[in-house]
Design an enzyme around this catalytic site. Structure first.
Site, PDB file in Angstrom:
ATOM      1  N   ARG A 230       0.804  -1.200   0.000  1.00 21.45           N
ATOM      2  CA  ARG A 230       0.000   0.000   0.000  1.00 21.45           C
ATOM      3  C   ARG A 230       0.849   1.268   0.000  1.00 21.45           C
ATOM      4  NH1 ARG A 230      -4.676  -0.879   0.640  1.00 21.45           N
ATOM      5  NH2 ARG A 230      -4.022  -2.880   1.490  1.00 21.45           N
ATOM      6  N   THR A 231       1.741   1.381   0.962  1.00 21.15           N
ATOM      7  CA  THR A 231       2.562   2.585   1.069  1.00 21.15           C
ATOM      8  C   THR A 231       3.453   2.719  -0.151  1.00 21.15           C
ATOM      9  OG1 THR A 231       2.550   2.351   3.475  1.00 21.15           O
ATOM     10  CG2 THR A 231       4.195   3.819   2.539  1.00 21.15           C
TER      11      THR A 231
ATOM     12  N   LYS B 101      25.050  -7.888   1.513  1.00 18.97           N
ATOM     13  CA  LYS B 101      26.510  -7.911   1.513  1.00 18.97           C
ATOM     14  C   LYS B 101      27.079  -7.138   2.703  1.00 18.97           C
ATOM     15  CE  LYS B 101      26.809  -8.263  -3.542  1.00 18.97           C
ATOM     16  NZ  LYS B 101      27.145  -7.529  -4.771  1.00 18.97           N
TER      17      LYS B 101
ATOM     18  N   ARG C  30      11.144   2.483   4.181  1.00 21.09           N
ATOM     19  CA  ARG C  30      10.461   1.721   5.221  1.00 21.09           C
ATOM     20  C   ARG C  30      11.449   0.725   5.787  1.00 21.09           C
ATOM     21  NH1 ARG C  30       4.649  -0.852   6.059  1.00 21.09           N
ATOM     22  NH2 ARG C  30       4.337   1.367   6.075  1.00 21.09           N
TER      23      ARG C  30
ATOM     24  N   HIS D  58       4.839   6.766  11.222  1.00 20.05           N
ATOM     25  CA  HIS D  58       4.373   6.540   9.865  1.00 20.05           C
ATOM     26  C   HIS D  58       3.757   7.866   9.406  1.00 20.05           C
ATOM     27  CE1 HIS D  58       3.179   4.750   6.293  1.00 20.05           C
ATOM     28  NE2 HIS D  58       2.231   3.931   6.683  1.00 20.05           N
TER      29      HIS D  58
END
Lengths: 309, 309, 309
Positions: A56-57, A85, A106, A134
């Site tokens: 969604r985001t 890595k 995120r 958020h």
């Protein structure tokens, strides 16, 4: 070329109330005539750095940038990135700064986007960091309230469900507290109440009126904005507690029968079962429009951070 | 419609010295005025075929194509591709040729991009094949040297770290040998020395001056270009050897104190700990600028292969 | 703003024969002059919702949208989407409707795209649902026949391989039956014959002439269109049956020696070994051109659904 300080959005407090209101106003303008902005970010690149999944985001940001005429690079899974890595976030963001013009991150760890912003030469947007913040969901929520209620001030706002762990709720409550909210109503089981410290801040610092109840029914008639949240299985220590509580804070047609005709029902989505499907066709249910408004406010935000607004 | 032969970049030797210099010159021009090229590849599609993960190379190519006004299709994980249905590389590339205008392929197996180029009707760029070649890193390195030193000729170039397995190093050394390099200095532990065959080629075929040492300190004063590499855990047979060696070839402020003021420190990235963070702010550290130059040289390369340069 | 009913493509039957012919004609026009359509969908977004991997179909759609000047959001793996949080298809599509202008969905479960279309406010294209339908492959096949044979009517069409499970074959056969096909020839082992019900429909409803044989050799001279399919390992109960059958329906140069000079060999791809590599250079082999035509017909389809055709 300006020498203006680089701006990031890590938490809603990064923006003054004036700046928030300007963003919301720009979001409304874009909503009214999106085609006017279709080349506002032409030639610009947004990097979507998703260290944990979020359809969604991620899609909302990608759509916002594409609707502005810009383009996208990014990953939706840290395993297909150099992270495997052993590269530090500081290095990753310095390299991404060489590629993109603005980035959204995120990350499962709280503070990761903040850390990234310290090493970045491009604006960083926090797309959700653990249980912490958020902020673009909060912006989305503000634009939704403004759009459907005409004003953020003077509303009775009720939050229902998991008020303990929900970062969406904490972020929004803190921000609404900076406006003139008439009253906050907190509807939750004992186990999922809003953290004591946050409640104290609201009352002591912001002097908001707070009311705590156990059921929707006892307050439904006075609510202007009903903000529903998902009760997440992974927040519980045992299956039995989850099973006992998850259905207690579901709304259906019966529960909102006595609600105001112009009340709005919001939800950050995804919804699991906390809102019965029968509610979807009720004109008060605005959660899918909310998702759409999330695109417009992110368009406004990207424009602001890229200084094209 | 020209009948010109289709060009690929599988290894740096695919381009003559003249062609390399033209590419570098174009890379410099793009660096100076990137906006002039923002529609050079409008309507063209780059396919990114990554059979193993690589944030950096993939994003660098994607950014390059987007900055040219083109667009991208591709995968970053062979498991979400038809490969899992047993399709051959030959067939995959023939189908991709039906979709895209140019393709970059990274593959764990040496020779895979070469094989693809034999069946392709669009230009293929090798984005790294096993321990074999990584020609666009070499192009990036050449543009970085040209940009910061004004010339690729007459430099003392030192390579430090894993000179045995690093494909980046082998590719760059072979290519620099075609220029008039003043001297190569090889700094590595016994276990990770440059392969004997490559050394012999350098001396016998290209008549370069070669010097091998065990420590940075003994040569730091005469170096013009210090090329650092990562010592990869997976290259060692046992954990103890790795632990003993990994820190031996780390540079920090102290180790470069006696170096020339106009020496440059390069690194293909990602860096793990072979360059101390304190070095990042030293003006001689150019590895993040190197990442940015990688976009410009790839823009030049794509333009050349699509014959729009 | 029209009030026209929203159109979806869930199965080929969603389009009348007239509509199919218009699409094919548009596909031919795009093929003849693709640059004329390079901005037909400027500013539009296609969502690619792939709940199971498919390089080919996904890339074909993405290429189609990019060649129309539009852009793409989407996922190629349900694990990096909100699906993992328990969201319903209905909710996912309602949110995607807030982001994109048209969506293609591939799903392992039959009927998922149909379900999505019931909740969507944007056109939904079925990109393959389980063993059920794959309508855009059928459109691709129709355009391929039209392009190489000049007409879909009056052809002798042979299908070879797995006729029992192949959704591609079922979809195409049903659709061709709506045209005036001269004769269908079904070439398969006993275990992989066309389902009885479908055969009965073809004969009883569409009055097509049907012929079933066990080998290519006995019919190769009369075939106009030879449609090859992959025999999938996962369709067999045991390894021995698979090993015994998989090579029986392979074509090579010898097997097609007596075929018509203007026969065409089609394959939906990916091919494993059912067509020998030596056949690839035969002018009758059109399967890679078929992949390219798949882009043009998808461009036509997207234009039709977005009402820009």
């Amino acid at each position: 070329m300006t020498t203006q300080k680089l701006r990031h959005l890590i938490e809603p407090e990064d923006f003054s109330l004036d700046e928030l209101n300007h963003l919301i106003a720009l979001g409304e303008e874009i909503h009214a005539a999106p085609e006017k902005y279709s080349e506002a970010c032409k030639g610009k690149i947004l990097a979507t750095l998703f260290y944990e999944p979020s359809t969604r985001t991620k899609f909302s940001f990608e759509t916002a940038m594409l609707r502005l005429g810009g383009s996208i690079i990014g990953f939706s899974d840290a395993n297909t990135s150099s992270v495997s890595k052993g590269e530090s976030i500081a290095d990753t963001i310095r390299v991404m700064s060489a590629y993109a013009d603005v980035a959204v991150m995120r990350h499962p760890k709280e503070g990761a986007p903040k850390l990234a912003s310290l090493y970045s030469s491009i604006p960083i947007i926090n797309g959700g960091d653990g249980g912490h913040q958020h902020p673009t969901q909060t912006l989305t929520d503000l634009l939704t309230i403004q759009t459907f209620k005409g004003s953020i001030d003077n509303q009775v706002v009720a939050f229902c469900g998991d008020l303990k762990f929900g970062r969406t709720v904490h972020s929004l409550i803190r921000t609404l507290a900076r406006y003139n909210i008439k009253k906050f109503i907190l509807i939750s089981p004992e186990e999922l109440k809003l953290p004591e410290l946050l409640k104290r801040t609201l009352v002591d610092v912001y002097q908001v009126e707070l009311m705590e109840v156990k059921t929707i029914e006892e307050v439904v008639e006075e609510i202007d904005i009903l903000y529903m949240t998902r009760i997440q299985k992974e927040r519980f220590f045992n299956e039995a507690d989850y099973a006992r509580l998850k259905d207690s804070y579901i709304i259906d047609k019966a529960k909102i029968q006595k609600a105001k005709q112009d009340m709005i029902i919001m939800h950050p989505l995804p919804r699991v079962n906390e809102i019965a499907y029968e509610v979807d066709t009720d004109p008060r249910a605005v959660y899918f429009e909310q998702a759409k408004l999330g695109v417009y406010i992110r368009m406004a935000l990207i424009m602001k951070l890229l200084e094209v607004a």
